[in-house]
Design a protein around this motif. Structure first.
Motif, mmCIF file in Angstrom:
data_model
loop_
_atom_site.group_PDB
_atom_site.id
_atom_site.type_symbol
_atom_site.label_atom_id
_atom_site.label_comp_id
_atom_site.label_asym_id
_atom_site.label_seq_id
_atom_site.Cartn_x
_atom_site.Cartn_y
_atom_site.Cartn_z
ATOM 1 N N LYS A 584 0.834 -1.205 0.000
ATOM 2 C CA LYS A 584 0.000 0.000 0.000
ATOM 3 C C LYS A 584 0.869 1.257 0.000
ATOM 4 O O LYS A 584 0.598 2.234 -0.724
ATOM 5 N N THR A 621 -8.834 -6.542 1.246
ATOM 6 C CA THR A 621 -9.931 -5.585 1.050
ATOM 7 C C THR A 621 -9.764 -4.370 1.949
ATOM 8 O O THR A 621 -9.996 -3.226 1.521
ATOM 9 N N SER A 622 -9.357 -4.584 3.199
ATOM 10 C CA SER A 622 -9.251 -3.469 4.137
ATOM 11 C C SER A 622 -8.150 -2.478 3.733
ATOM 12 O O SER A 622 -8.273 -1.278 3.983
ATOM 13 N N GLU A 624 -7.174 -2.085 0.573
ATOM 14 C CA GLU A 624 -7.515 -1.617 -0.783
ATOM 15 C C GLU A 624 -6.344 -1.759 -1.752
ATOM 16 O O GLU A 624 -5.938 -0.809 -2.424
#
Length: 780
Positions: A584, A621-622, A624
């Protein structure tokens, strides 16, 4: 209206038929006697009015009789007034005879009028005496006219008769008052009796309902031991549907006579009691009952029989036995549990100390049993445990004990081994190996073929003063743990050095927990280079431990301890989340354009967690990030240990977008034979094949075959441990896609990795810039 007043109303109306008959015949007789001595027109009018009044009164009586109590109660005052009205009209009609129908000169017929008035008034007052006010009003209407008529006449005889009639009227009024009190008392008594009967019926109904619905069986029996009555619960107790077999039954003929003393005691000198087994002749069932009897005594203190209360304790007794059974035996396998085997070890300690023989405790743990529960469900798992218990029992002597002490753990107590320790240890080892052979193999359950193995720890002992069963079991447990550490599927005899190893494990586990809490772990990243472009396209996340005292610790020094202690799952989750966080961050800084994918090693313990796929999905998912940026590296053992569940999980991960790589390929199993069943995307060739690539024809042939098969299956191939240009050249020639190793760079911290990638990009750009003018010149 109060109940008493309503009862009085019913009494008054009950007299109406009698009154109507008396009045009708009185009018008829009076008319016959007086027809020739009075004015016939006046008499006819009087008769007509009397008959009309009688008919109306009869009509209202019929209305009253045909009305229900619920209809009468709201209109009870109206009906009472109607009654009073008709009574007073009747009194007025007979009183009017002294004025309208009194013969002026015939003294005999004058006395007939007086007698009719006196007789009818006396009769009426007796009937209506229930109402004192009505009595007075009726007497005034009937007596007043005749008294006035007689008193008005000048003859002293008539005046005397007037006095006599007045006295009789007063006497009748007060007599009626007395009769009224008697009637009131009768109504009150009837009302009280009705209330008492109603209360008695309600009490009786409640008592019958209470007895019928009582939670215990109840029956009455007479002094000759014959049953006279019983409740419904007794039928349920004896599993009967009808009372017929029990009513009149002679209890003295019972087949099971254990309850007879309690039955007889209630007929003799008091209460009886029995608790224990009872065989029911009626239903042919064996019950466990609690029975008590109390005598039934009449007013003369004579025994008329007794009441017996029977409580069925069969289920409670069975439950108690089951609880007792479960206190010492395993419910699934019916083997002794830890509590019972501990008691038997205590006894063995004492007996072996006294008779100088050795005993042994074998601690058995089923290898990877959790996978069976996860893959096939707990029902199948329970069936496997039961079959294991039966195989163990078949292998042992009658004097030995087999116990189940945990989910997939069994304990065996071997008694009366040799008095020589070495010989006893040899006996115990031979038995343990036989048990391993019995457990190893296929278990067929509900169409499933399940393979299983076991690890066994052995502790041989001879009783000594102060020796405790828990210490003996613990040593066998430590030996079993050592068997698992050294490869599973075999037995280890306890040695003191094992405790040192276990102490090291406990100490390392403690330090690893501290490392997690204090954030002492750090991720390094080793580049994966695309062989055809020499570009760092991917990286592998590798954990390092910054120990506060020992410095930087490599994973091979602590990962085995993490796996043995179970902390590998938490550490693996930390590695996954830190890797995703880094992806991320690279996305936010733009570095992700250079790094296509990050691969993360996942242990078999972590991968075999039931919720692993869901956990990874939630994590991706958390944060992204694209799931395609993650590659999970799994060892062959992780796949094969749980092949059925592993395939489903790999398919789910690949469908989500996460790539799965088979790490250290070729080192553990006949990989090529089952490769087609594993839905992975990447194969990593173990470094042991790469190191000998140049000098070992077998290694070269294996690598060449792996790459060829992988290409035929459209799989990406990564070579590990590449250290020389010659190795890289050979791999490029064979068609390998990526390599990693010291030839490019070892694992680096994030900052150094980013600097390396930046340098590589700059170098590549400079080379390309130099090539452009050269290409232009040659074109010219």
């Amino acid at each position: 209206m109060r109940q008493f007043d309503f009862d009085k109303l019913k009494y008054l109306y009950s007299t109406v038929p009698v009154i109507l008959l008396i009045h009708f015949f009185s009018v008829l007789l009076f008319s016959v006697f007086m027809w020739h001595y009075v004015d016939n027109i006046a008499l006819a009018v009087w008769i007509s009015v009397s008959v009309i009044v009688l008919l109306f009164r009869f009509y209202h009586y019929l209305l009253y009789s045909n009305s229900s109590e619920e209809e009468l109660r709201p209109q009870s005052t109206l009906w009472l007034h109607r009654y009073y009205t008709y009574v007073l009209i009747g009194g007025g009609l007979w009183g009017s005879t002294a004025v309208l129908l009194f013969p002026p000169h015939e003294i005999l017929y004058q006395m007939v009028v007086v007698l009719f008035i006196l007789g009818l008034t006396a009769t009426a007052l007796g009937i209506i005496s229930a109402s004192w006010e009505l009595v007075v009003a009726y007497a005034l209407l009937s007596f007043a006219p005749i008294i006035v008529r007689l008193a008005w006449m000048e003859d002293p005889l008539y005046q005397t008769i007037a006095y006599i009639v007045s006295a009789l009227g007063i006497l009748l009024i007060f007599s009626a008052k007395h009769f009224g009190s008697v009637i009131d008392n009768a109504i009150y008594s009837k009302f009280a009796l009705t209330q008492a009967m109603s209360a008695l019926e309600n009490t009786q109904g409640r008592l019958i309902s209470l007895l019928d619905n009582a939670p215990v069986g109840i029956f009455y029996y007479d002094s000759s031991l014959h049953i006279t009555d019983l409740n419904n619960q007794l039928l349920k107790t004896f599993r009967l549907t009808s009372r017929d077999p029990l009513i009149g039954y002679d209890l003295g003929t019972l087949m099971d006579k254990r309850i007879l003393p309690a039955l007889n005691q209630a007929l003799e000198d008091g209460q009886g009691r029995y608790e224990g087994p009872f065989y029911s002749t009626f239903s042919e069932n064996s019950l466990y009952i609690e029975l008590s009897t109390v005598p039934v005594i009449d007013k003369k203190r004579l025994h008329q029989g007794a009441i017996c209360f029977v409580k069925d304790l069969t289920m409670e007794k069975e439950a108690q036995e089951l609880i007792k059974q479960n206190s010492f035996y395993d419910p699934l396998t019916k083997l002794p549990n830890r509590s019972l085997v501990t008691d038997r070890i205590k006894l063995s300690i004492e007996q072996s100390r006294r008779h100088l023989f050795h005993c042994a405790v074998l601690f058995i743990d089923l290898d990877h049993f959790k996978h069976i529960n996860d893959d096939y469900g707990h029902y199948i798992g329970d069936q496997v445990l039961y079959q294991v218990s039966q195989r163990l029992l078949k292998q042992l002597r009658s004097e030995d004990t087999v116990a189940r002490v945990g989910g997939d753990e069994f304990l065996i107590l071997l008694n009366t081994l040799s008095d020589d320790y070495t010989a006893a240890a040899q006996e115990a080892m031979e038995i343990a190996l036989g048990l391993i052979d019995a457990i190893n193999g296929i278990f067929g359950i509900d169409g499933e073929s399940i393979s299983l193995s076991a690890s066994i720890g052995i502790n041989v002992f001879r009783g000594e003063e102060g020796m405790l069963p828990d210490a003996i079991i613990k040593r066998a447990d430590i030996a079993m743990f050592q068997a698992k550490r050294t490869g599973r599927q075999h037995a280890e005899l306890y040695h003191e050095s094992f405790e040192t190893s276990q102490h090291e494990l406990f100490q390392m586990e403690k330090e690893l927990r501290t490392a997690l809490d204090e954030k002492e772990f750090e991720l390094y990243y080793q580049p994966k280079v695309a062989i055809d472009s020499d570009k760092i396209a991917q990286v592998e996340a590798l954990i390092r431990w910054n120990h506060p005292d020992k410095g930087l610790i490599m994973p091979e020094a602590f990962i085995p301890y993490a796996e043995e202690s179970g902390l590998i799952v938490k550490i693996g989750e930390w590695v996954l989340e830190e890797s995703i966080k880094q992806i991320k961050q690279w996305q936010q800084t733009g570095a992700a354009n250079a790094i296509e994918r990050v691969s993360v090693n996942v242990s078999s313990h972590q991968f075999n967690q039931p919720d692993f796929v869901d956990y990874l999905r939630a994590l991706v998912t958390s944060y992204e990030i694209a799931p395609e940026m993650i590659e999970l590296e799994l060892t062959e053992s992780a796949m094969v240990d749980n092949s059925r569940g592993a395939i489903d999980k790999v398919k789910a991960l690949e469908a989500f977008g996460v790539r799965v790589a088979l790490d250290d390929f070729g080192t553990g199993y006949s990989s090529l034979s089952y490769l087609k069943h594993l839905p992975v995307s990447v194969i990593k060739i173990d470094r042991s094949f790469i190191t000998d690539l140049k000098h070992n024809e077998n290694s070269l042939m294996i690598v060449k075959t792996i790459i060829a098969i992988a290409k035929s299956m459209d799989l990406t191939v990564v070579a590990e441990g590449v250290e020389t240009d010659e190795e890289l050249s050979m791999l490029k020639e064979l068609g390998c896609d990526y390599y990693q190793g010291f030839l490019c760079e070892k694992a680096l911290p994030v900052k150094k990795l980013e600097a390396l990638i930046s340098t590589k990009i700059s170098t590549r750009q400079s080379i390309e810039e130099k090539r452009l003018p050269e290409q232009s010149t040659s074109a010219k």
